[in-house]
Design a protein around this motif. Structure first.
Motif, PDB file in Angstrom:
ATOM      1  N   HIS A 155     118.667 -15.541  34.241  1.00 22.58           N
ATOM      2  CA  HIS A 155     117.968 -14.255  34.228  1.00 22.58           C
ATOM      3  C   HIS A 155     118.564 -13.336  33.175  1.00 22.58           C
ATOM      4  CE1 HIS A 155     116.096 -10.558  35.612  1.00 22.58           C
ATOM      5  NE2 HIS A 155     117.292 -10.010  35.768  1.00 22.58           N
ATOM      6  N   LEU A 156     117.727 -12.809  32.291  1.00 21.32           N
ATOM      7  CA  LEU A 156     118.173 -11.845  31.298  1.00 21.32           C
ATOM      8  C   LEU A 156     118.032 -10.439  31.885  1.00 21.32           C
ATOM      9  CD1 LEU A 156     119.128 -11.262  28.390  1.00 21.32           C
ATOM     10  CD2 LEU A 156     116.718 -11.234  27.696  1.00 21.32           C
ATOM     11  N   CYS A 157     119.150  -9.827  32.217  1.00 26.81           N
ATOM     12  CA  CYS A 157     119.124  -8.507  32.857  1.00 26.81           C
ATOM     13  C   CYS A 157     118.461  -7.483  31.942  1.00 26.81           C
ATOM     14  CB  CYS A 157     120.540  -8.042  33.178  1.00 26.81           C
ATOM     15  SG  CYS A 157     121.390  -9.011  34.429  1.00 26.81           S
ATOM     16  N   THR A 158     117.627  -6.659  32.510  1.00 29.51           N
ATOM     17  CA  THR A 158     117.030  -5.568  31.739  1.00 29.51           C
ATOM     18  C   THR A 158     118.071  -4.474  31.524  1.00 29.51           C
ATOM     19  OG1 THR A 158     116.287  -4.321  33.668  1.00 29.51           O
ATOM     20  CG2 THR A 158     114.805  -6.046  32.827  1.00 29.51           C
ATOM     21  N   ILE A 159     117.792  -3.579  30.606  1.00 25.30           N
ATOM     22  CA  ILE A 159     118.691  -2.448  30.369  1.00 25.30           C
ATOM     23  C   ILE A 159     118.793  -1.592  31.629  1.00 25.30           C
ATOM     24  CG2 ILE A 159     119.009  -0.323  29.035  1.00 25.30           C
ATOM     25  CD1 ILE A 159     117.570  -1.789  26.702  1.00 25.30           C
ATOM     26  N   ASP A 160     117.676  -1.385  32.296  1.00 20.19           N
ATOM     27  CA  ASP A 160     117.682  -0.568  33.523  1.00 20.19           C
ATOM     28  C   ASP A 160     118.527  -1.210  34.619  1.00 20.19           C
ATOM     29  OD1 ASP A 160     116.088   1.332  32.361  1.00 20.19           O
ATOM     30  OD2 ASP A 160     114.216   0.606  33.251  1.00 20.19           O
ATOM     31  N   GLU A 161     118.439  -2.529  34.761  1.00 17.97           N
ATOM     32  CA  GLU A 161     119.254  -3.224  35.765  1.00 17.97           C
ATOM     33  C   GLU A 161     120.742  -3.018  35.494  1.00 17.97           C
ATOM     34  OE1 GLU A 161     118.047  -7.379  37.275  1.00 17.97           O
ATOM     35  OE2 GLU A 161     117.001  -7.167  35.362  1.00 17.97           O
ATOM     36  N   THR A 162     121.115  -3.181  34.236  1.00 19.00           N
ATOM     37  CA  THR A 162     122.523  -3.046  33.863  1.00 19.00           C
ATOM     38  C   THR A 162     123.014  -1.625  34.051  1.00 19.00           C
ATOM     39  OG1 THR A 162     122.324  -4.868  32.282  1.00 19.00           O
ATOM     40  CG2 THR A 162     124.173  -3.354  31.977  1.00 19.00           C
ATOM     41  N   VAL A 163     122.215  -0.660  33.614  1.00 18.62           N
ATOM     42  CA  VAL A 163     122.591   0.746  33.788  1.00 18.62           C
ATOM     43  C   VAL A 163     122.748   1.086  35.267  1.00 18.62           C
ATOM     44  CG1 VAL A 163     121.779   3.137  33.549  1.00 18.62           C
ATOM     45  CG2 VAL A 163     121.619   1.559  31.612  1.00 18.62           C
ATOM     46  N   ALA A 164     121.808   0.651  36.088  1.00 15.05           N
ATOM     47  CA  ALA A 164     121.861   0.956  37.522  1.00 15.05           C
ATOM     48  C   ALA A 164     123.101   0.352  38.173  1.00 15.05           C
ATOM     49  CB  ALA A 164     120.599   0.447  38.214  1.00 15.05           C
ATOM     50  N   ALA A 165     123.395  -0.911  37.863  1.00  9.96           N
ATOM     51  CA  ALA A 165     124.554  -1.578  38.456  1.00  9.96           C
ATOM     52  C   ALA A 165     125.846  -0.894  38.047  1.00  9.96           C
ATOM     53  CB  ALA A 165     124.584  -3.040  38.039  1.00  9.96           C
ATOM     54  N   LEU A 166     125.992  -0.589  36.762  1.00  8.35           N
ATOM     55  CA  LEU A 166     127.210   0.057  36.277  1.00  8.35           C
ATOM     56  C   LEU A 166     127.322   1.499  36.777  1.00  8.35           C
ATOM     57  CD1 LEU A 166     127.196  -1.277  32.602  1.00  8.35           C
ATOM     58  CD2 LEU A 166     128.886  -1.830  34.356  1.00  8.35           C
ATOM     59  N   VAL A 196     120.774 -18.183  18.940  1.00  5.59           N
ATOM     60  CA  VAL A 196     121.148 -17.029  18.120  1.00  5.59           C
ATOM     61  C   VAL A 196     120.286 -15.815  18.450  1.00  5.59           C
ATOM     62  CG1 VAL A 196     121.258 -16.126  15.766  1.00  5.59           C
ATOM     63  CG2 VAL A 196     122.058 -18.450  16.248  1.00  5.59           C
ATOM     64  N   VAL A 197     118.972 -16.010  18.507  1.00  9.36           N
ATOM     65  CA  VAL A 197     118.074 -14.889  18.828  1.00  9.36           C
ATOM     66  C   VAL A 197     118.358 -14.359  20.230  1.00  9.36           C
ATOM     67  CG1 VAL A 197     115.670 -14.236  19.198  1.00  9.36           C
ATOM     68  CG2 VAL A 197     116.275 -15.686  17.253  1.00  9.36           C
ATOM     69  N   GLU A 198     118.520 -15.269  21.178  1.00 11.26           N
ATOM     70  CA  GLU A 198     118.763 -14.874  22.569  1.00 11.26           C
ATOM     71  C   GLU A 198     120.106 -14.147  22.705  1.00 11.26           C
ATOM     72  OE1 GLU A 198     117.733 -17.769  21.514  1.00 11.26           O
ATOM     73  OE2 GLU A 198     115.760 -18.021  22.436  1.00 11.26           O
ATOM     74  N   ASN A 199     121.115 -14.607  21.968  1.00  7.01           N
ATOM     75  CA  ASN A 199     122.405 -13.931  22.002  1.00  7.01           C
ATOM     76  C   ASN A 199     122.286 -12.491  21.507  1.00  7.01           C
ATOM     77  OD1 ASN A 199     125.518 -13.797  21.887  1.00  7.01           O
ATOM     78  ND2 ASN A 199     124.940 -13.414  19.770  1.00  7.01           N
ATOM     79  N   ASN A 200     121.533 -12.301  20.424  1.00 10.40           N
ATOM     80  CA  ASN A 200     121.364 -10.956  19.885  1.00 10.40           C
ATOM     81  C   ASN A 200     120.594 -10.051  20.836  1.00 10.40           C
ATOM     82  OD1 ASN A 200     122.811 -11.564  17.594  1.00 10.40           O
ATOM     83  ND2 ASN A 200     121.008 -12.075  16.365  1.00 10.40           N
ATOM     84  N   ARG A 201     119.591 -10.591  21.500  1.00  7.83           N
ATOM     85  CA  ARG A 201     118.859  -9.808  22.505  1.00  7.83           C
ATOM     86  C   ARG A 201     119.799  -9.398  23.636  1.00  7.83           C
ATOM     87  NH1 ARG A 201     113.994 -12.630  25.071  1.00  7.83           N
ATOM     88  NH2 ARG A 201     113.588 -10.504  25.827  1.00  7.83           N
TER      89      ARG A 201
END
Length: 328
Positions: A155-166, A196-201
């Motif tokens: 699962h690629l965490c969304t920005i909102d998921e990461t912000v909420a968790a932190l 490479v593309v996925e890492n940058n995302r």
């Protein structure tokens, strides 16, 4: 002619001192910073769960320390002849279930106690990818322990998921330790197995989430380890043979920038003196009985003893014993 881009590194108004306990958590790059600080005699607690890459695992681990959680037999699973924990790195895995739990819970207790009085928390995020254990209701795991890929959903965490968790974790941290300062970094290690593309995302989402939070709290700081390697050094000669991990030169450069911008000047001077003693401690003499080597040992015994006397908070007992015993 300029060969490197400039980068604006904004350190805190008051930097790290030797009296400040430092808690570090996150990816393998966390341990480059933590090992160096520990070597230079800072009070350090690093990665009590082992290496963690994604923000969900980092947050769950921090919450477990805040709550003083202790793990039991039901938290382990048996696979490949080893008792293992989905929440922990494989360094905790073992054949004896009781011993595995003992090691995990000892690490938990130390982390909980240390975090309550830590002055600095350094969080290094490595990837936005979180692995979910399908057979347990999409439970996030910190380590897959080489279990079959079909057991997990990536699962690629969304920005909102990461912000909420932190954000939620930070509020709990500040409630338990009002004096805590937090330094965020994003690991420059490239997760090429993702692509490479996925890492940058993945890195882009971490950067956006972290900067959102740094702009929200004045006790949050950002150290640009990622940018120093990717944008300042920006050359494969600064990577190991796997083209993913920064090499010794790159890591040393990043650590020097951290020291310059995040460590108080008086502490920097003390670090240099301790580094000299550590280098001397590692010196291997071909002819240890010579007068020259005995003078070398006596000289560094005095330097070490003087430093220990003027800075009693430093533990230089190992180095002092080495210089004394080597004199014969």
């Amino acid at each position: 002619m300029k060969w490197m881009a400039d980068i604006d590194i904004r350190g805190p108004q008051k930097g790290i001192t030797y009296q400040d306990p430092i808690f570090l958590i996150g990816s393998c790059f966390t341990e480059h910073i933590g090992n160096k600080l520990q070597e230079l005699k800072y009070s350090v607690c690093q990665n009590p769960h082992g290496i963690l890459f994604d923000p969900i695992s980092v947050c769950q681990s921090l919450v477990s320390y805040i709550e003083g959680r202790q793990y039991g037999p039901s938290d382990l699973f048996f696979y490949n002849e080893l008792w293992q924990s989905w929440a922990h790195h494989s360094r905790f895995s073992g054949m004896d279930q009781g011993l595995v739990l003992q090691q995990i819970n000892a690490s938990q207790s130390r982390a909980a106690e240390f975090l309550r009085t830590a002055k600095w928390l350094i969080i290094t995020l490595g990837s936005s990818y979180s692995y979910r254990l399908v057979q347990e209701g999409e439970k996030p795991v910190a380590n897959c322990h080489r279990a079959p890929a079909q057991w997990f959903r990536k699962h690629l965490c969304t920005i909102d998921e990461t912000v909420a968790a932190l954000d939620n974790t930070l509020h709990r941290l500040f409630h338990g330790n009002p004096d805590l300062q937090v330094i965020f970094t994003v690991s420059p290690v490239r997760h090429l197995r993702d692509g490479v593309v996925e890492n940058n995302r993945s890195k882009a989402r971490l950067l956006e989430a972290v900067h959102h939070l740094v702009g929200k709290f004045n006790r949050l700081h950002y150290f640009p380890a990622y940018e120093l390697v990717i944008d300042v050094l920006r050359d494969y000669r600064f990577y190991d043979i796997d083209l993913a991990h920064p090499n010794y030169q790159a890591t040393s450069y990043v650590l020097e920038q951290f020291k310059t911008h995040y460590i108080e000047p008086a502490a920097q001077e003390l670090m240099d003196k301790i580094q000299q003693i550590i280098h001397a401690r590692r010196h291997k003499a071909f002819q240890p009985e010579t007068q020259a080597h005995q003078h070398f040992l006596a000289s560094f015994e005095k330097k070490t003893a003087d430093l220990a006397e003027t800075h009693p908070f430093l533990d230089l007992s190992e180095e002092l014993a080495y210089f004394r015993n080597g004199k014969g």
